[in-house]
Design a protein around this motif. Structure first.
Motif, PDB file in Angstrom:
ATOM      1  N   ASP A 181       6.038   0.608  -2.113  1.00 31.44           N
ATOM      2  CA  ASP A 181       4.708   0.356  -2.676  1.00 31.44           C
ATOM      3  C   ASP A 181       3.649   1.302  -2.112  1.00 31.44           C
ATOM      4  O   ASP A 181       2.579   1.468  -2.718  1.00 31.44           O
ATOM      5  CB  ASP A 181       4.284  -1.096  -2.394  1.00 31.44           C
ATOM      6  CG  ASP A 181       5.179  -2.106  -3.108  1.00 31.44           C
ATOM      7  OD1 ASP A 181       5.815  -1.710  -4.107  1.00 31.44           O
ATOM      8  OD2 ASP A 181       5.239  -3.264  -2.659  1.00 31.44           O
ATOM      9  N   ASP A 182       3.925   1.900  -0.951  1.00 24.96           N
ATOM     10  CA  ASP A 182       2.944   2.774  -0.300  1.00 24.96           C
ATOM     11  C   ASP A 182       3.300   4.257  -0.400  1.00 24.96           C
ATOM     12  O   ASP A 182       2.624   5.092   0.216  1.00 24.96           O
ATOM     13  CB  ASP A 182       2.812   2.404   1.184  1.00 24.96           C
ATOM     14  CG  ASP A 182       2.290   0.989   1.381  1.00 24.96           C
ATOM     15  OD1 ASP A 182       1.462   0.561   0.564  1.00 24.96           O
ATOM     16  OD2 ASP A 182       2.710   0.312   2.339  1.00 24.96           O
ATOM     17  N   LEU A 183       4.347   4.578  -1.158  1.00 26.04           N
ATOM     18  CA  LEU A 183       4.744   5.987  -1.267  1.00 26.04           C
ATOM     19  C   LEU A 183       3.663   6.826  -1.945  1.00 26.04           C
ATOM     20  O   LEU A 183       3.458   7.989  -1.592  1.00 26.04           O
ATOM     21  CB  LEU A 183       6.065   6.095  -2.044  1.00 26.04           C
ATOM     22  CG  LEU A 183       7.326   5.698  -1.282  1.00 26.04           C
ATOM     23  CD1 LEU A 183       8.545   5.776  -2.194  1.00 26.04           C
ATOM     24  CD2 LEU A 183       7.527   6.591  -0.061  1.00 26.04           C
ATOM     25  N   PHE A 186       1.110   7.592   0.644  1.00 18.33           N
ATOM     26  CA  PHE A 186       1.639   8.579   1.597  1.00 18.33           C
ATOM     27  C   PHE A 186       1.590   9.984   1.001  1.00 18.33           C
ATOM     28  O   PHE A 186       1.173  10.938   1.672  1.00 18.33           O
ATOM     29  CB  PHE A 186       3.079   8.219   1.977  1.00 18.33           C
ATOM     30  CG  PHE A 186       3.731   9.187   2.910  1.00 18.33           C
ATOM     31  CD1 PHE A 186       3.471   9.149   4.271  1.00 18.33           C
ATOM     32  CD2 PHE A 186       4.600  10.162   2.433  1.00 18.33           C
ATOM     33  CE1 PHE A 186       4.075  10.047   5.148  1.00 18.33           C
ATOM     34  CE2 PHE A 186       5.197  11.067   3.287  1.00 18.33           C
ATOM     35  CZ  PHE A 186       4.932  11.006   4.649  1.00 18.33           C
ATOM     36  N   ASP A 187       2.001  10.117  -0.253  1.00 11.47           N
ATOM     37  CA  ASP A 187       1.985  11.436  -0.899  1.00 11.47           C
ATOM     38  C   ASP A 187       0.555  11.950  -1.065  1.00 11.47           C
ATOM     39  O   ASP A 187       0.299  13.154  -0.914  1.00 11.47           O
ATOM     40  CB  ASP A 187       2.676  11.361  -2.265  1.00 11.47           C
ATOM     41  CG  ASP A 187       4.168  11.085  -2.144  1.00 11.47           C
ATOM     42  OD1 ASP A 187       4.738  11.396  -1.073  1.00 11.47           O
ATOM     43  OD2 ASP A 187       4.759  10.551  -3.104  1.00 11.47           O
ATOM     44  N   ASP A 188      -0.385  11.039  -1.372  1.00  9.75           N
ATOM     45  CA  ASP A 188      -1.792  11.452  -1.472  1.00  9.75           C
ATOM     46  C   ASP A 188      -2.322  11.944  -0.130  1.00  9.75           C
ATOM     47  O   ASP A 188      -3.070  12.927  -0.065  1.00  9.75           O
ATOM     48  CB  ASP A 188      -2.646  10.289  -1.966  1.00  9.75           C
ATOM     49  CG  ASP A 188      -2.367   9.946  -3.417  1.00  9.75           C
ATOM     50  OD1 ASP A 188      -1.810  10.807  -4.137  1.00  9.75           O
ATOM     51  OD2 ASP A 188      -2.704   8.813  -3.829  1.00  9.75           O
ATOM     52  N   VAL A 189      -1.935  11.255   0.949  1.00 12.42           N
ATOM     53  CA  VAL A 189      -2.373  11.658   2.284  1.00 12.42           C
ATOM     54  C   VAL A 189      -1.813  13.026   2.638  1.00 12.42           C
ATOM     55  O   VAL A 189      -2.538  13.895   3.151  1.00 12.42           O
ATOM     56  CB  VAL A 189      -1.947  10.605   3.336  1.00 12.42           C
ATOM     57  CG1 VAL A 189      -2.136  11.154   4.741  1.00 12.42           C
ATOM     58  CG2 VAL A 189      -2.753   9.328   3.165  1.00 12.42           C
ATOM     59  N   ARG A 332      -9.533   4.325   1.216  1.00 12.97           N
ATOM     60  CA  ARG A 332     -10.565   3.593   0.487  1.00 12.97           C
ATOM     61  C   ARG A 332     -10.443   3.795  -1.020  1.00 12.97           C
ATOM     62  O   ARG A 332     -10.772   2.901  -1.804  1.00 12.97           O
ATOM     63  CB  ARG A 332     -11.954   3.994   0.982  1.00 12.97           C
ATOM     64  CG  ARG A 332     -12.423   5.383   0.597  1.00 12.97           C
ATOM     65  CD  ARG A 332     -13.705   5.781   1.295  1.00 12.97           C
ATOM     66  NE  ARG A 332     -14.176   7.079   0.840  1.00 12.97           N
ATOM     67  CZ  ARG A 332     -15.098   7.248  -0.112  1.00 12.97           C
ATOM     68  NH1 ARG A 332     -15.638   6.199  -0.684  1.00 12.97           N
ATOM     69  NH2 ARG A 332     -15.474   8.452  -0.474  1.00 12.97           N
ATOM     70  N   LYS A 333      -9.928   4.949  -1.428  1.00 18.98           N
ATOM     71  CA  LYS A 333      -9.752   5.187  -2.848  1.00 18.98           C
ATOM     72  C   LYS A 333      -8.527   4.446  -3.396  1.00 18.98           C
ATOM     73  O   LYS A 333      -8.540   3.933  -4.514  1.00 18.98           O
ATOM     74  CB  LYS A 333      -9.598   6.688  -3.126  1.00 18.98           C
ATOM     75  CG  LYS A 333     -10.874   7.479  -2.912  1.00 18.98           C
ATOM     76  CD  LYS A 333     -10.644   8.952  -3.164  1.00 18.98           C
ATOM     77  CE  LYS A 333     -11.929   9.754  -2.958  1.00 18.98           C
ATOM     78  NZ  LYS A 333     -11.712  11.215  -3.170  1.00 18.98           N
ATOM     79  N   LYS A 334      -7.471   4.350  -2.580  1.00 23.45           N
ATOM     80  CA  LYS A 334      -6.228   3.762  -3.039  1.00 23.45           C
ATOM     81  C   LYS A 334      -6.271   2.234  -2.983  1.00 23.45           C
ATOM     82  O   LYS A 334      -5.837   1.567  -3.928  1.00 23.45           O
ATOM     83  CB  LYS A 334      -5.081   4.287  -2.164  1.00 23.45           C
ATOM     84  CG  LYS A 334      -3.709   3.726  -2.518  1.00 23.45           C
ATOM     85  CD  LYS A 334      -3.205   4.263  -3.841  1.00 23.45           C
ATOM     86  CE  LYS A 334      -1.786   3.783  -4.116  1.00 23.45           C
ATOM     87  NZ  LYS A 334      -1.255   4.299  -5.386  1.00 23.45           N
ATOM     88  N   TYR A 335      -6.764   1.690  -1.879  1.00 20.27           N
ATOM     89  CA  TYR A 335      -6.668   0.241  -1.663  1.00 20.27           C
ATOM     90  C   TYR A 335      -7.992  -0.498  -1.839  1.00 20.27           C
ATOM     91  O   TYR A 335      -7.992  -1.695  -2.078  1.00 20.27           O
ATOM     92  CB  TYR A 335      -6.137  -0.034  -0.252  1.00 20.27           C
ATOM     93  CG  TYR A 335      -4.712   0.439  -0.071  1.00 20.27           C
ATOM     94  CD1 TYR A 335      -3.650  -0.298  -0.552  1.00 20.27           C
ATOM     95  CD2 TYR A 335      -4.443   1.630   0.590  1.00 20.27           C
ATOM     96  CE1 TYR A 335      -2.342   0.123  -0.395  1.00 20.27           C
ATOM     97  CE2 TYR A 335      -3.144   2.065   0.765  1.00 20.27           C
ATOM     98  CZ  TYR A 335      -2.087   1.312   0.285  1.00 20.27           C
ATOM     99  OH  TYR A 335      -0.805   1.748   0.436  1.00 20.27           O
ATOM    100  N   LEU A 336      -9.101   0.173  -1.698  1.00 22.26           N
ATOM    101  CA  LEU A 336     -10.399  -0.480  -1.851  1.00 22.26           C
ATOM    102  C   LEU A 336     -11.065  -0.181  -3.190  1.00 22.26           C
ATOM    103  O   LEU A 336     -12.079  -0.784  -3.521  1.00 22.26           O
ATOM    104  CB  LEU A 336     -11.343  -0.077  -0.705  1.00 22.26           C
ATOM    105  CG  LEU A 336     -10.838  -0.357   0.714  1.00 22.26           C
ATOM    106  CD1 LEU A 336     -11.866   0.083   1.748  1.00 22.26           C
ATOM    107  CD2 LEU A 336     -10.519  -1.836   0.897  1.00 22.26           C
TER     108      LEU A 336
END
Length: 339
Positions: A181-183, A186-189, A332-336
């Protein structure tokens, strides 16, 4: 809560955490060289890949790329050391000291203060001797730790080599531990971190190199004794957000005014304004395609980095803070859901 702890903090997880902490304790003294090696590998990697297309062995292409990248840096350090010794010798010579005293006292006489110029000169001279003594003692202690310096350089070279060669495998290894679910996060980071590195190197270091080259040419054409050295210092100061080239050309301006060389003083002042103004065009043109890093982040990185990592901190400090900012921005963009 207890069930959650039992479910997640199993024996393998606790063993991994324990071994991770112990390993971190062991590698902490060399951590700054490992981090610097990863950063330099980002620069060496494109050169190595271009050479690899013409060479049969990948290891050979990586070594040649490291030589191409690292030798200019080593030569720059050697040149700065040599020129600093020459400048110190010129300043400390009797004739130069007498001329410096006359110039400083003449400058004090121009100031709108009612004081003894000789007393102020003695204070300035005492402060200068203290600074020179501190720099000399620091240099002696630095070279006195030759064994540690050699080990750090060895770790740095090995880190650069293996990060260039196995960087993709290392990244894939870390990615394998990320939940599905967090891949995406991770790729964005990872992509954002690459943009930060490109922004800092292209937008700041390359800008400093260009302005330093302009400075070398300009100061040499104007006839200054250490023209190339002054240009190199201009490029180094350009890396620091609150400085830039102005300390160099304003100092030269006042020296020329005191010595009566008014024509060159005006020319070097306009040349300095030119150096300061082209930064507003070169830096955005080079970094606008990548991450936009706030100047305060770079400023804190440049100032705080050397306090933690020594001279290496000038590179590691702003990069770590820039990457941290990027990770927070991605979160903040992904989860908030904040844009």
């Amino acid at each position: 809560m207890g069930d959650y702890i039992k479910e997640n903090f199993t024996f393998p997880v606790m063993l991994i955490c324990l071994l991770g902490i112990v390993s971190l304790i062991f590698i902490f003294p060399a951590l700054k060289m490992i981090v610097l090696g990863a950063i330099l590998a980002f620069i060496v990697r494109p050169v190595a890949f271009k050479l690899q297309s013409k060479l049969k062995y990948s290891s050979l292409s990586i070594i040649l790329a490291m030589v191409i990248i690292l030798i200019p840096l080593i030569l720059l350090v050697g040149y700065l050391t040599y020129e600093l010794s020459s400048v110190a010798s010129a300043i400390l010579s009797s004739s130069s000291a007498a001329g410096a005293k006359t110039s400083i006292i003449s400058l004090i006489n121009y100031l709108p203060v009612n004081t003894n110029p000789e007393a102020i000169y003695q204070q300035i001279s005492s402060s200068f001797e203290t600074i020179v003594s501190f720099i000399a003692s620091y240099a002696m202690s630095f070279f006195g730790k030759f064994a540690n310096l050699t080990l750090d350089l060895f770790i740095l070279v090995c880190s650069v080599f293996y990060f260039v060669r196995d960087g993709d495998n290392f990244l894939a290894f870390i990615r394998s531990f990320v939940p599905k679910d967090d891949l995406g996060f991770f790729d964005d980071v990872v992509g954002s971190v690459k943009d930060v590195l490109k922004s800092i190197f292209y937008g700041h270091f390359l800008t400093a190199v260009i302005i330093g080259i302009f400075g070398c040419i300009g100061y040499s054409l104007l006839g200054y004794q250490f023209g190339i050295f002054l240009g190199v210092l201009t490029g180094i100061l350009q890396l620091i957000p609150i400085f830039g080239p102005w300390p160099i050309y304003w100092t030269l301006f006042f020296i020329d005014i005191i010595s009566g060389n008014y024509v060159r003083a005006i020319i070097v002042l306009f040349f300095g304004f030119f150096l300061s103004s082209i930064d507003m065009y070169i830096r955005p043109a080079l970094s606008s395609h990548y991450a936009d890093i706030h100047p305060l982040i770079l400023l804190v990185g440049f100032l705080a980095g050397p306090l933690v990592y020594g001279i290496v901190g000038f590179i590691v400090g702003p990069l770590i803070l820039g990457i941290t900012y990027t990770v927070l921005d991605c979160y903040r963009k992904k989860y908030l859901g904040v844009e």
